[in-house]
Design an enzyme around this catalytic site. Structure first.
Site, PDB file in Angstrom:
ATOM      1  N   HIS A   1       0.820  -1.215   0.000  1.00 42.92           N
ATOM      2  CA  HIS A   1       0.000   0.000   0.000  1.00 42.92           C
ATOM      3  C   HIS A   1       0.850   1.260   0.000  1.00 42.92           C
ATOM      4  O   HIS A   1       2.046   1.225   0.268  1.00 42.92           O
ATOM      5  CB  HIS A   1      -0.972   0.000   1.192  1.00 42.92           C
ATOM      6  CG  HIS A   1      -0.308   0.015   2.545  1.00 42.92           C
ATOM      7  ND1 HIS A   1       0.184   1.164   3.130  1.00 42.92           N
ATOM      8  CD2 HIS A   1      -0.081  -0.980   3.432  1.00 42.92           C
ATOM      9  CE1 HIS A   1       0.684   0.882   4.314  1.00 42.92           C
ATOM     10  NE2 HIS A   1       0.546  -0.424   4.528  1.00 42.92           N
TER      11      HIS A   1
ATOM     12  N   CYS B   1       3.068  -5.200   6.587  1.00 42.71           N
ATOM     13  CA  CYS B   1       2.677  -4.740   5.251  1.00 42.71           C
ATOM     14  C   CYS B   1       3.887  -4.142   4.539  1.00 42.71           C
ATOM     15  O   CYS B   1       4.933  -3.917   5.142  1.00 42.71           O
ATOM     16  CB  CYS B   1       1.571  -3.691   5.349  1.00 42.71           C
ATOM     17  SG  CYS B   1      -0.033  -4.371   5.811  1.00 42.71           S
TER      18      CYS B   1
END
Length: 187
Positions: A147, A163
């Site tokens: 992301h 992440c």
């Protein structure tokens, strides 16, 4: 007396209203609304191992993400990865993609950081940034993402809870290139 062009007046009034809203938004957000998508770090590199075009190869130790574009060539991006205790490896798939995603912190994260909301709506202050690429294993969401981020200083660092963070400019570029179903290899 000259006639007033009502179209021009509406345009000027509209611009003034937008300017006032922008200032009010900056004040309401404490001035934290990002004014930039961040840098573009992509470069085309030669890779030693042969992977199918469209495969993503993440090397956490190097804090790089390679999108294979042909035999022996990839687009390399600088990324932020999991801090100590949060790095992982394995093979997953891109299960879905989202533009300006909202964010629901997982229960484990909320247990570690009291006060996290149940939902952070989509927008410029959302921690997932401009795009989210959702990673799935055996058809199940892993809760890990590739992301964007508005915390540009964390790109290239060991900073996340597992992440993979990219500048918003880079994640927009990757998002346009990668397909749902693509293989993601994390080393």
């Amino acid at each position: 007396m000259k006639a007033i062009d009502s179209g021009r007046v509406r345009s000027c009034v509209g611009l003034v209203v937008l300017a006032v809203l922008a200032v009010a938004g900056d004040v309401a957000a404490g001035g934290l609304v990002p004014r930039s998508l961040g840098p573009t770090t992509s470069t085309v590199v030669a890779i030693e191992k042969s992977y199918a075009a469209g495969t993503i190869v993440i090397v956490s130790a190097n804090r790089t993400l390679d999108l294979v574009i042909s035999d022996g060539r990839a687009i390399r991006y600088k990324i932020g990865v999991g801090r100590d205790g949060f790095r992982w490896s394995g093979t997953v798939k891109v299960g879905r993609k989202s533009e300006w995603p909202d964010w629901r912190p997982p229960a484990e994260m909320k247990a570690r950081a009291a006060g996290l909301p149940d939902l952070v709506p989509a927008g410029p202050l959302n921690p997932l940034g401009a795009r989210g690429i959702y990673l799935f294993k055996n058809g199940t969401d892993t809760l890990y993402r590739i992301h964007g981020t508005n915390e540009q200083s964390t790109v290239g660092d060991f900073a996340s809870s597992g992440c993979f963070r990219m500048s918003n400019a880079d994640v927009i570029d990757l998002y346009e290139r990668v397909k749902v179903g693509s293989t993601v290899i994390v080393k």
